[in-house]
Design an enzyme around this catalytic site. Structure first.
Site, PDB file in Angstrom:
ATOM      1  NE  ARG A   1      -2.390   1.210   3.643  1.00 10.07           N
ATOM      2  CZ  ARG A   1      -2.001   2.298   4.317  1.00 10.07           C
ATOM      3  NH1 ARG A   1      -2.027   3.495   3.724  1.00 10.07           N
ATOM      4  NH2 ARG A   1      -1.562   2.197   5.547  1.00 10.07           N
TER       5      ARG A   1
ATOM      6  CE1 TYR B   1     -11.504  10.544 -20.184  1.00  2.73           C
ATOM      7  CE2 TYR B   1     -10.531  10.759 -17.998  1.00  2.73           C
ATOM      8  CZ  TYR B   1     -11.279  10.044 -18.906  1.00  2.73           C
ATOM      9  OH  TYR B   1     -11.798   8.830 -18.555  1.00  2.73           O
TER      10      TYR B   1
ATOM     11  CE  LYS C   1      -7.141   5.822 -21.353  1.00  5.95           C
ATOM     12  NZ  LYS C   1      -7.244   6.107 -19.918  1.00  5.95           N
TER      13      LYS C   1
ATOM     14  CG  ASP D   1      -3.155  13.735 -18.835  1.00  3.66           C
ATOM     15  OD1 ASP D   1      -2.466  12.975 -19.541  1.00  3.66           O
ATOM     16  OD2 ASP D   1      -4.299  13.431 -18.453  1.00  3.66           O
TER      17      ASP D   1
END
Length: 387
Positions: free
Chosen positions: A52, A106, A203, A178
């Site tokens: 984690r 986006y 992606k 981004d």
């Protein structure tokens, strides 16, 4: 002999992040599918290793590899692209702060900015990068971050990060970019002034449509702050997914070369087809940002947009007739994926908002895969025939 510096992206994609070769060790890194690791006992002051916390060996390897590909000091792997965006910005912003972002976003990023952040007391101002002085005009003493997407999703706008980067640096404010659509093969954002670089690794970095992942790269101090947010919100990348991401990164340079070549070829062939009102591709001379894209990008990318002359009805028929292209959300896989942004990534927008975002009726977004270009062309022509 000491290891030689590795700077070629193709070499980095294969080898970055791994220790020196040791005889008898596996060529392919092993999956360390363990939640926890021995340690933390009496007298052990070493950092706790816990998946984690994002310090599983698989997580560390892909973080270091992406940092190397971006030319950055450090990198971090997270559970999704939106996780990377959220954790990065929450590491920079708190209640009362202002985020200044490009309005070309986006759909999920836009929802985060205009719906979720205000609930947390974070003011978000969306500016038009095409308007001179828009970034400067939004600066206040409370501004803590600038945000830019290049190329944009879905209309493939390419905005120059250098002016805002220079302005942001002078003001002591980080620029977050981004660059999912470009990948590090087509755009190294840090070279143009970005302080933190984000990818939805689902992606192109993963490249096989089989993982959900995100990454962020930057200087060690800022990445450490993102890591702290990731640990608190529980947003690390699963070790097995990290292993798959490393596998994808190994072939990123050769895949992107094929994506770039196929998309450019299809854009050139479809341009002028009477059934296509407009081909949207930065590699075409009539794209509004072509000259800038030629200057900034090392490849024009695998994303291609078509505005069909028959509007939304033609777009529906086009999608229904495809035999190679798969109609599905997401992008960047080896297979060709086709989507209608008005019904997927930007489905929450009203018609006026779609128009303001530059998304016209009949717009089809194509993530061009690495299949044979002749067969892809024939498949797209079959879709156009149906419309």
């Amino acid at each position: 002999m000491p290891p030689q510096p590795r700077t070629d992206p193709s070499t980095l994609a294969v080898h970055a992040g791994r220790a020196l070769a040791v005889e008898g060790e596996p060529v392919v890194p092993s999956i360390v599918q363990s939640a926890t690791f021995l340690g933390g006992g009496p007298g052990d002051d070493r950092p706790i290793r816990y998946s984690r916390y994002g310090n599983n060996p698989n997580q560390l390897l892909v973080g270091a590899k992406v940092a190397a590909l971006e030319g950055m000091e450090a990198g971090l792997a997270l559970g999704s692209g939106m996780g990377a965006i959220s954790m990065t910005l929450l590491s920079l912003l708190e209640s009362g702060d202002r985020l200044v972002s490009s309005r070309h976003l986006y759909g999920a990023t836009r929802a985060l900015f205009v719906e979720e952040f205000p609930r947390r007391g974070i003011e978000v101002v969306l500016v038009d990068p095409e308007i001179e002085g828009s970034w400067e005009g939004a600066l206040t003493p409370r501004t803590r971050a600038f945000y830019l997407e290049v190329p944009t999703n879905p209309m493939l706008r390419v905005f120059d990060p250098r002016p805002v980067a220079a302005f942001a640096r002078a003001a002591g404010i980080p620029l977050v970019m981004d660059v999912t659509f470009a990948s590090p093969m087509n755009l190294r954002a840090g070279a143009f002034g970005a302080d933190l670089v984000i990818h939805s690794a689902t992606k192109y970095l993963g490249g096989h449509s089989d993982i959900i992942a995100g990454v962020v790269a930057g200087d060690a101090e800022r990445i450490g702050r993102v890591e702290r947010m990731m640990q608190l919100y529980g947003a690390p990348l699963d070790p097995h997914a990290a292993w798959l991401l490393d596998r994808g990164l190994r072939t990123l340079p050769v895949r992107m070369a094929r994506h770039n070549a196929n998309a450019l070829e299809l854009a050139q062939r479809l341009r002028g087809d009477p059934r296509v009102e407009r081909v949207v591709y930065p590699g075409l001379p009539d794209h509004p940002d072509h000259a800038l894209a030629a200057e900034l990008l090392d490849g024009y990318g695998g994303m291609l947009g078509l505005v069909l002359a028959g509007g939304d009805a033609a777009a529906d028929a086009f999608c229904g007739a495809l035999r190679i292209g798969a109609v599905a959300p997401s992008l960047g896989g080896v297979e060709t994926l086709v989507s209608l942004p008005a019904r997927t990534s930007h489905r929450g927008l009203e018609p006026a908002e779609l128009a303001a975002a530059g998304i016209p009726p009949g717009f089809v977004r194509i993530s061009v895969g690495i299949e044979g270009v002749e067969e892809l062309h024939a498949d797209l022509l079959g879709g156009l025939d149906a419309g």
